[in-house]
Scaffold this active site. Structure first.
Site, mmCIF file in Angstrom:
data_model
loop_
_atom_site.group_PDB
_atom_site.id
_atom_site.type_symbol
_atom_site.label_atom_id
_atom_site.label_comp_id
_atom_site.label_asym_id
_atom_site.label_seq_id
_atom_site.Cartn_x
_atom_site.Cartn_y
_atom_site.Cartn_z
ATOM 1 N N GLU A 268 16.918 31.006 -72.294
ATOM 2 C CA GLU A 268 15.968 29.948 -71.928
ATOM 3 C C GLU A 268 16.356 28.628 -72.590
ATOM 4 O OE1 GLU A 268 11.155 29.015 -72.404
ATOM 5 O OE2 GLU A 268 12.122 30.594 -73.574
ATOM 6 N N LYS A 327 9.844 28.318 -63.887
ATOM 7 C CA LYS A 327 8.818 29.116 -64.565
ATOM 8 C C LYS A 327 7.431 28.803 -64.010
ATOM 9 C CE LYS A 327 7.229 30.396 -69.209
ATOM 10 N NZ LYS A 327 7.361 30.114 -70.667
ATOM 11 N N CYS A 379 10.516 34.032 -70.511
ATOM 12 C CA CYS A 379 9.759 34.216 -71.743
ATOM 13 C C CYS A 379 8.368 34.805 -71.544
ATOM 14 C CB CYS A 379 9.693 32.880 -72.484
ATOM 15 S SG CYS A 379 9.058 33.007 -74.171
#
Length: 510
Positions: A268, A327, A379
């Site tokens: 990330e 995301k 994440c």
């Protein structure tokens, strides 16, 4: 006002609950002593049974929450104080406010237990009432305000017979089984109900063991070779301009050493800059060369729209830059600030780079990587099993990236590993995870780690990810079976409580 402040006044049951809550954390990774969850919940249920008023029961919930989250999410101070460079006093205050917020769910649970339990049915309370309330509180916590599914109880019993419930009912199903087990053991110890308690316990655990042996999904074609990069760039250095080129050189160098893999994955925000900037500059030749290769190279990077007003925490395939994932589920008070127009002064206190991301679209399709459809996540999204179902249905395996350097050398990175393991069980898909500082892992559909490399070292995890086809019951049904069961149990408990009340006529005659 006096009564309000008295709610926070410590007493023996409340302090006992604080200790039990702290103990519960060590049932989770990295310590992962599963029986501690049973001891902790058993103690909490005993305290709730002894509480004489809803006020006392809610106090016990407060104490348990303070111990549980005060210990379990203490890692927040790392990102806020050490890396966001907020004032120490304000950092502690911010973390304390968040802990108190999470504790509200246990206070709610305490109130519900007080309203639904009966003094004459201790065993029933411990095996039926309190486990149902516990799971209801976990569901609300994981759902309300975007959800905060930290330290879900089901994660404590990964790699036990109870995780057989995960592919059927999800993490909440495992949480319920753990809570019932704690209640049964308490019933057995307190009431010496050896036959009844042992029978229920055997059925519960043997059913889990049987489900654990079911092959819900089947392998599809040959494994895919992946190279998961772990750059180990300290968070202190990540956003420094002098470290920008050395960071890119590190990842480019690791990539060139592993071009024989089908897929190379950067963590990330491994690229601490906008994609359109590095595409024209520092990574221009690398991205052009990548488009000529047969290897898919996933870059963790920040993308933005043409207006440069909205930007995204994203994954871009350097081999085919049109393939991008943005995301969707952002981290509150880190990647975005709820009510930011009102709380702008507060957001400015958090000196976090890129702290106002825009969420990506909900209907993003899987990427085609290594010849397979692959579901992606970043994440925090790995904590939400139900949100990953649509992606898993279309994908043969999953890839997730993270940057746990925000919480290096705390409990958080190991806790995230358990989330990945639980998702693999629920979704019936193998998961490859690339992180900056660790843990970089590959997880099988049984929830076990297939491969890993040591955290806090620069390295590359080379391994195989097996594509799968088919769906687990959890993927088919989502959380509906658990929610319907919870509703049924709650309605039954309310009905029993109403039936136990003396009628007005009987009271008048007395």
């Amino acid at each position: 006002m006096k009564r309000f402040f008295s709610f926070f006044k410590p007493n023996k049951p409340m302090l006992s609950a604080v200790l039990l809550g702290a103990v519960m954390v060590f049932a989770h990774a990295p310590v992962a002593i599963a029986p501690l969850a049973l001891i902790s919940l058993g103690g909490l249920f005993w305290l709730w049974q002894k509480a004489e008023t809803p006020f006392q029961s809610m106090q016990i919930g407060l104490g348990f929450g303070l111990g549980y989250f005060g210990t379990g999410v203490s890692w927040l101070i790392s990102s806020i104080y050490l890396y966001a460079e907020m004032n120490l006093v304000l950092s502690v205050l911010a973390v304390l406010c968040f802990i108190l917020f999470l504790t509200l769910y246990f206070i709610l649970a305490g109130w519900l237990v007080a309203r639904l339990k009966t003094a004459q049915r201790q065993g029933f309370n411990w095996v039926v009432v309190m486990p149902a309330v516990w799971v209801f509180a976990e569901w609300v916590r994981a759902t309300l305000f975007g959800g905060f599914p930290f330290l879900m109880t089901g994660n404590t019993h990964l790699m036990t017979w109870l995780d057989g419930y995960a592919p059927v009912f999800g993490v909440l199903g495992v949480s319920w089984a753990v809570a019932i087990t704690a209640g049964i053991l308490l019933w057995l110890v307190q009431s010496r109900a050896w036959v009844g308690a042992s029978l229920v316990l055997a059925v519960l655990w043997l059913t889990g063991a049987s489900l654990k042996n079911v092959e819900w999904v089947t392998p599809k074609e040959k494994p895919v070779e992946v190279a998961l990069l772990q750059g180990n760039v300290p968070q202190d250095d990540k956003w420094l301009s002098k470290e920008f080129l050395p960071t890119l050189k590190r990842y480019v160098g690791l990539t060139k050493q592993n071009l024989d893999a089908d897929i190379v994955v950067w963590p990330e925000t491994a690229v601490p800059a906008y994609y359109d900037v590095v595409e024209r500059g520092a990574l221009r030749s690398f991205i052009r060369d990548a488009q000529l290769l047969n290897t898919d190279i996933l870059l963790g990077v920040i993308t933005r729209d043409d207006s440069h007003r909205d930007y995204y925490n994203a994954i871009v395939n350097a081999h085919n830059p049109e393939q991008q994932y943005q995301k969707k589920h952002l981290v509150p008070f880190s990647e975005f600030f709820p009510f930011s127009s009102v709380l702008q002064p507060l957001s400015e206190l958090f000196n976090i780079p890129f702290s106002e991301f825009t969420p990506g679209a909900d209907d993003q399709a899987p990427m085609t990587l290594g010849g397979h459809p692959v579901g992606l996540s970043v994440c925090y999204e790995m904590a939400f099993g139900e949100e990953l179902i649509d992606s898993a249905r279309q994908a043969d395996f999953l890839i997730t990236v993270s940057n746990d350097a925000w919480f290096a050398h705390t409990l958080e990175p190991a806790q995230q590993v358990q989330d990945v393991q639980m998702r693999a069980l629920e979704l019936g898909r193998e998961i490859a995870r690339s992180t900056n500082t660790g843990y970089t892992i590959i997880v099988g559909t049984n929830g076990q780690l297939k491969a890993e490399i040591p955290p806090y070292e620069t390295g590359v995890l080379r391994g195989e990810v097996q594509p799968y086809e088919g769906e687990t019951p959890f993927v088919q049904w989502r959380q509906w079976p658990i929610l319907i069961l919870l509703l049924g149990v709650m309605l039954l408990l309310v009905w029993l409580k109403l039936q136990a009340r003396p009628s007005r006529k009987t009271t008048a005659e007395d």
